[in-house]
Write a protein that holds these residues in place. Sequence first.
Motif, short mmCIF file in Angstrom:
data_model
loop_
_atom_site.label_atom_id
_atom_site.label_comp_id
_atom_site.label_asym_id
_atom_site.label_seq_id
_atom_site.Cartn_x
_atom_site.Cartn_y
_atom_site.Cartn_z
N SER A 145 33.81 46.08 31.30
CA SER A 145 35.07 46.40 31.98
C SER A 145 36.01 47.26 31.15
O SER A 145 36.99 47.79 31.66
CB SER A 145 35.77 45.11 32.38
N CYS A 149 38.47 52.57 31.27
CA CYS A 149 39.76 51.90 31.47
C CYS A 149 40.80 52.63 30.64
O CYS A 149 40.84 52.50 29.41
CB CYS A 149 39.65 50.43 31.05
N THR A 249 37.75 39.90 32.71
CA THR A 249 36.94 40.21 33.89
C THR A 249 35.73 39.28 34.01
O THR A 249 35.11 39.22 35.06
CB THR A 249 36.45 41.67 33.86
N ILE A 358 41.20 39.27 35.74
CA ILE A 358 41.08 40.42 36.64
C ILE A 358 39.87 40.09 37.50
O ILE A 358 38.76 40.00 36.99
CB ILE A 358 40.85 41.71 35.82
N TRP A 364 41.15 45.50 38.95
CA TRP A 364 40.71 46.22 37.74
C TRP A 364 41.27 47.65 37.73
O TRP A 364 41.79 48.11 36.71
CB TRP A 364 39.17 46.24 37.67
N CYS A 368 43.83 49.05 34.89
CA CYS A 368 43.34 50.07 33.95
C CYS A 368 43.93 51.45 34.21
O CYS A 368 43.71 52.36 33.42
CB CYS A 368 41.82 50.18 34.06
#
Length: 396
Positions: A145, A149, A249, A358, A364, A368
């Motif tokens: 994740s 980002c 995440t 998240i 997400w 991000c």
Amino acid sequence: MVNTTTTAGLIGAVLLVRHGDRTGYYQDPTTYNSTQAYITPLGEQQEFELGTFLRNTYLNTDSPSFIQNISTDVVNVDQLTVRADAGGGNVILNSAYALLQGLYPSTKKSEITLANGTTVVPPLGGYQYVPGKSGRVTLFPSLTSWMDCEYFQYHLARIYASSTFLNMSTTAAPFLTALKPYLGSVSNNFTNMWNIYDHVNVQYTYNKTYYEILPPTFLQQARYYSDWLQHNVFTDSVQNGIGQIPIRTLLPEVIWALGNMTKTSNQVRLNIQEIDYKPFISLFNVTNATLTDPEIAGTVNYASVVALELSQNSQGQHEVSMKFKNGTEDSQFRQLKMFGNTSITLDSFIHQLFWTTINSTNNWCFSCNQTINRGCSVFNFSNDPFLYGYGTGYTG
Ligand SMILES: *[C@@H]1O[C@H](CO)[C@@H](O)[C@H](O)[C@H]1NC(C)=O
Ligand SMILES: *[C@@H]1O[C@H](CO)[C@@H](O)[C@H](O)[C@H]1NC(C)=O
Ligand SMILES: *[C@@H]1O[C@H](CO)[C@@H](O)[C@H](O)[C@H]1NC(C)=O
Ligand SMILES: *[C@@H]1O[C@H](CO)[C@@H](O)[C@H](O)[C@H]1NC(C)=O
Ligand SMILES: *[C@@H]1O[C@H](CO)[C@@H](O)[C@H](O)[C@H]1NC(C)=O
Ligand SMILES: *[C@@H]1O[C@H](CO)[C@@H](O)[C@H](O)[C@H]1NC(C)=O
Ligand SMILES: *[C@@H]1O[C@H](CO)[C@@H](O)[C@H](O)[C@H]1NC(C)=O
Ligand SMILES: *[C@@H]1O[C@H](CO)[C@@H](O)[C@H](O)[C@H]1NC(C)=O
Ligand SMILES: *[C@@H]1O[C@H](CO)[C@@H](O)[C@H](O)[C@H]1NC(C)=O
Ligand SMILES: *[C@@H]1O[C@H](CO)[C@@H](O)[C@H](O)[C@H]1NC(C)=O
Ligand SMILES: *[C@@H]1O[C@H](CO)[C@@H](O)[C@H](O)[C@H]1NC(C)=O
Ligand SMILES: *[C@@H]1O[C@H](CO)[C@@H](O)[C@H](O)[C@H]1NC(C)=O
């Protein structure tokens, strides 16, 4: 803390497992975007051994951690959920396969009898095929994740500009100068410390000349600085900071899996998440485990495992306990503490951690500031409270 007397055996466990030894793995210091790596025979062996350890711990009826009603020899695929992070090539998925071979080894008992009376044993003396899911198959960027980002990249830039980083960089400079002849074309810039350690470690493991000429302690020193940097990169000053994104995440999956296990209709007993080193660092930070065990602030070894074990106490409450084994060199689990306790109720676990998570693609993308990649282009960002950095610390 509640009474921790538990009824015999566990209800289930979520296992976070680091992949085994692999070929070199480059991560861009400004994004942590990574290249492909491949598992090695050493890595396969490490994962297989871990699978055997987990088998002895959870599938052995004489073990205090035996999981109630789990199938011990012939796998019941409904009792397992296996997911592998697809970032960084095949190493993580193949690690999961090697682990499963140790957990449920080949057995003639896995034969079946056809309608016409013929019995069939699977190949390789009864190899047990367990379906696994690869992280990139699902849209939600729950694994890897940190990649793509934008706010995570800001976090990296902020670390590299910080006084603690510059100070540590100065401390490390004489070592990095001495190490230069052993780095080939790898930059000895301190921002590149992860790749520096990885190069030294891979060469030291596989290159006989290198193994013989690398001065003593250089491997350990490289690891020390790399661990220091990774800790700073994958933690944050607050539990819901962007540096904690690897665990933020992954925790929804952990929480949903544990919640599912409390239901009477549940069949899943083991939920296995095969991942890389990053979520471990964030996890030990967000659960305050490093407060009671400061030495776990570094990077975990290959084939490490964190177990989140679910049991029921004498009042019928569900409890979670966290254990850790740092790769093959640890022969046993060590008990860790979450928020100062060896065991906390599932309700408390969720209460302390769920708000940091998240749990969807949309969440997400917003967290991000990613508006295009990884499924983000379908959302309407005109009301995005994070678009201009509000509440993230990255305004202006
Ligand atoms: C990271 O790599 C992916 C492909 O693996 C690419 O689409 C993306 O643009 C890269 N991101 C950055 C910031 O380099
Ligand atoms: C295990 O199986 C027994 C008998 O089928 C059942 O009574 C018990 O509730 C099961 N335990 C769990 C944790 O599923
Ligand atoms: C039974 O079925 C299997 C699979 O179709 C076949 O290979 C086998 O020859 C059959 N055996 C007999 C005795 O018909
Ligand atoms: C810089 O490092 C030295 C030791 O090398 C330490 O005493 C000092 O507190 C550090 N300063 C900062 C701002 O981290
Ligand atoms: C070290 O790398 C960073 C980016 O990762 C760069 O900004 C910096 O200029 C580099 N330092 C030197 C001395 O090359
Ligand atoms: C092995 O290490 C030596 C010494 O650093 C180096 O010269 C050589 O290129 C390395 N071999 C490989 C295959 O990387
Ligand atoms: C978590 O990491 C931050 C640095 O990013 C550190 O300041 C904090 O003390 C750590 N928390 C714990 C509980 O170790
Ligand atoms: C929890 O159970 C639901 C319903 O069976 C299932 O769809 C979901 O995938 C499960 N989640 C986890 C993390 O096991
Ligand atoms: C795991 O063990 C290695 C030594 O083999 C150590 O350097 C590292 O800090 C340990 N990691 C954790 C998370 O305990
Ligand atoms: C976690 O540790 C921090 C100090 O790093 C402390 O302020 C906080 O109260 C602790 N949280 C819990 C729930 O113990
Ligand atoms: C995801 O998190 C939000 C809060 O950020 C919460 O309202 C929602 O219920 C969560 N979804 C699931 C499926 O847990
Ligand atoms: C977030 O992304 C949007 C669109 O790419 C950009 O206009 C905005 O400046 C970004 N916000 C921050 C704080 O970087």
